[in-house]
Design an enzyme around this catalytic site. Structure first.
Site, mmCIF file in Angstrom:
data_model
loop_
_atom_site.group_PDB
_atom_site.id
_atom_site.type_symbol
_atom_site.label_atom_id
_atom_site.label_comp_id
_atom_site.label_asym_id
_atom_site.label_seq_id
_atom_site.Cartn_x
_atom_site.Cartn_y
_atom_site.Cartn_z
ATOM 1 N N LYS A 97 0.859 -1.180 0.000
ATOM 2 C CA LYS A 97 0.000 0.000 0.000
ATOM 3 C C LYS A 97 0.895 1.230 0.000
ATOM 4 O O LYS A 97 1.382 1.664 1.035
ATOM 5 C CB LYS A 97 -0.917 -0.017 1.220
ATOM 6 C CG LYS A 97 -1.828 -1.239 1.192
ATOM 7 C CD LYS A 97 -2.889 -1.212 2.263
ATOM 8 C CE LYS A 97 -3.810 -2.401 2.104
ATOM 9 N NZ LYS A 97 -3.443 -3.581 2.870
ATOM 10 N N TRP A 146 -2.304 0.705 -4.583
ATOM 11 C CA TRP A 146 -1.828 -0.645 -4.316
ATOM 12 C C TRP A 146 -0.833 -1.085 -5.385
ATOM 13 O O TRP A 146 -1.090 -0.947 -6.581
ATOM 14 C CB TRP A 146 -3.002 -1.631 -4.314
ATOM 15 C CG TRP A 146 -3.872 -1.499 -3.103
ATOM 16 C CD1 TRP A 146 -3.688 -0.652 -2.047
ATOM 17 C CD2 TRP A 146 -5.064 -2.233 -2.825
ATOM 18 N NE1 TRP A 146 -4.684 -0.820 -1.128
ATOM 19 C CE2 TRP A 146 -5.544 -1.783 -1.575
ATOM 20 C CE3 TRP A 146 -5.756 -3.234 -3.488
ATOM 21 C CZ2 TRP A 146 -6.699 -2.297 -0.992
ATOM 22 C CZ3 TRP A 146 -6.900 -3.746 -2.911
ATOM 23 C CH2 TRP A 146 -7.371 -3.286 -1.675
#
Ligand code: AMP
Length: 537
Positions: free
Chosen positions: A435, A440
């Site tokens: 993250k 992501w």
């Protein structure tokens, strides 16, 4: 108003009887240690009935548990059917787990008889002192091969077959009766049990064996590589007799040259196995200039196969890759890729890379961190949830572990993207995704891009904490022996392949990566290495 169809429960024993009648003389080849057994479905079913009658005479009843610690052989297959056919439950213990994990799964389940084979005897001897409830061992080998052993109360499997009755007939059970019990590989905490039902096993084989799944028929021959202890051996014990395919069982031996010989000599058409096996086979065929005879499709899952592998099999060997997704909790496959015949090669390879669509009887959806549904738009990732007839509803004797959502979907722990046509692409395990600044980064995609470097043998990406971005990727690489490879070489290789902000700030080189019992890289071990300073960002 109810319809007027007949009402028969969906039972596993019916699969074997179907094969015994309709595919009676279809070949089964079993490499059980030093023995090579050639048999067929009629003879296998006859032995299985005898075994079932012996087990019943010994007191096995519906709901009794017993276990196996064994590789894929005809005897293990007979045991699968004999135990489940009388309503008892077979715990297929996984010899690839650590001894303490195996002991945990056996003791947690609790039974007195464990079926082993010659190739797991040493392991059983080592485990025995840790198994207080397990007081009897049945060795699945020929009588003349019965070994000397430190185990006490040992029985030869063939004796159970000999005293069995030919006229045994299978009881009619509730189709929701428990059949087999498999445990997860326990990367986080103790292994967790998934307790399957007859109904789920029959329906999953019926559905996944069809044209958009394994596409099986009696023309096929399957090489049973996935261990029967992992996701029911990917359903091969049920699929092969249900579709009347030839069945080749390699026992413990996973040596590439041996598997290649079986493919060539036993007329194998379908090869199920994790990508590592197929990568090794590719290297082996190239190094020795070998072909793959009638093998026409790989059936792969467990981890995503690299695009270069899919491409090479298609281009050089005319072998298509059928790619499936599943987990212990989904019995075996839930989704499977389908590749229409007339697709151009590049598009076909892209399709084969996808984990595919649910087979009938399963549904998939994705949600965000708060549980809100995410669109199937081909770009937005979300947490994968599944439901269907062979998806676990809870863990075996672990009601404390939350598996389901309130509205009845199983939470998988995988992060995926789903296309508008419902094809799925795994992004990562939720716990492995990096993250970075609210976005992501897929560790799996970064690894795949890295692995395309000619001098990279294998790679793994884990997150390291970052004061500004929260997390950044650390790339850990095993390079080819003797090859000089620098972090800058790897970054230069990655620039055209991944978004710029994915480029790892740190690259570490190691001699070897840790692997779990199903071949997956153990990222939790890598995180410990990082913590202990064994690898440095
Ligand atoms: P296991 O219970 O050991 O079979 O592991 C299940 C996990 O393996 C899934 O949750 C996925 O993270 C991973 N997995 C299974 N099939 C695939 C696939 N085709 N591609 C990528 N990951 C997969």
């Amino acid at each position: 108003m109810l319809g007027l169809h007949q009402d028969h429960p969906l039972l596993i024993s019916a699969i074997l009887e179907h094969a015994a009648v309709n595919y009676a003389d279809v070949a089964i080849v079993s490499h059980a240690g030093a023995e090579i057994i050639r048999t067929d479905y009629a003879r296998l079913a006859a032995r299985t009935r005898r075994l079932a009658s012996s087990l019943r005479a010994e007191g096995f009843r519906p709901g009794s548990f017993t276990g196996s610690l064994a590789w894929n052989t005809h005897r293990h297959l007979e045991l699968f059917y004999a135990v489940t056919g009388i309503g008892a439950v077979l715990h297929t213990a996984n010899p690839r787990l650590t001894p303490s994990q195996i002991a945990y799964t056996v003791n947690f389940t609790g039974y007195d008889t464990l079926f082993i084979d010659l190739d797991t005897l040493a392991l059983a001897e080592q485990l025995a002192p840790q198994l207080p409830n397990t007081t009897r061992y049945v060795i699945m080998t020929a009588r003349e091969l019965m070994p000397h052993t430190a185990l006490t109360n040992v029985v030869c499997y063939e004796d159970l077959i000999d005293v069995g009755k030919d006229n045994f007939s299978w009881p009619v059970l509730d189709e929701r009766t428990a059949s087999t019990l498999c445990f997860t590989s326990g990367t986080t905490g103790d292994p967790k049990g998934a307790l399957y039902t007859h109904r789920g096993c029959v329906l999953s084989a019926l559905s996944s064996g069809g044209g958009n799944g394994w596409a099986l028929s009696a023309d096929d021959g399957i090489l049973a590589v996935p261990g029967y202890f992992h996701c029911n051996g990917w359903a091969v014990p049920f699929l092969a007799p249900m579709y009347g395919t030839r069945l080749v069982m390699p026992g413990r031996n996973m040596d590439t040259a041996f598997l290649h010989r079986l493919i060539m000599e036993e007329d194998v058409t379908v090869g199920p196995a994790v990508p590592t096996i197929w990568l090794q086979m590719l290297d082996y065929c190239r190094a020795h200039n070998l072909r793959l005879s009638n093998l026409n499709r790989l059936f792969t899952g467990g981890t995503a196969p690299p695009a270069v592998m899919i491409d090479a099999y298609l281009r050089d060997y005319d072998v298509r890759t059928f790619h499936a997704w599943g987990m212990t909790e989904t019995t075996h496959l839930s989704t499977s890729s389908f590749i229409p015949r007339d697709l151009p090669r590049d598009a076909a390879i892209e399709k084969m890379r996808s984990q595919g669509k649910p087979v009938f009887g399963n549904e998939i959806r994705i949600v965000d961190d708060r549980g809100a549904l995410v669109a199937h738009d081909g770009t937005t990732p979300g947490h994968l949830q599944v439901r269907g007839h062979w998806i676990a509803g809870s863990y075996f004797r672990r009601p404390d572990i939350a598996l389901m959502t309130e509205d009845g979907w199983m939470q998988t722990g995988d992060v995926v993207v789903i296309d508008p046509d419902n094809s799925m692409h795994i992004v990562d395990r939720a716990k492995d995704v990096i993250k970075s600044g609210g976005e992501w980064i897929s560790s799996q995609a970064l690894e795949e891009a890295t692995n395309r470097h000619a001098r990279v043998v294998e790679s793994a990406v884990i997150a390291v904490e970052h004061p500004r971005w929260q997390e950044r990727p650390l790339l850990i690489i095993v390079g080819e022996a003797g090859a000089s490879l620098t972090a800058d070489d790897v970054r230069a290789h990655l620039i055209p392949l991944v978004p710029k902000w994915w480029l790892p700030d740190a690259v570490a080189f190691v001699d070897e990566l840790p692997h779990g019992p199903t071949g997956k890289i153990q990222k939790d071990v890598l995180r410990l290495w990082l913590q202990d300073g064994k690898i440095r960002p």
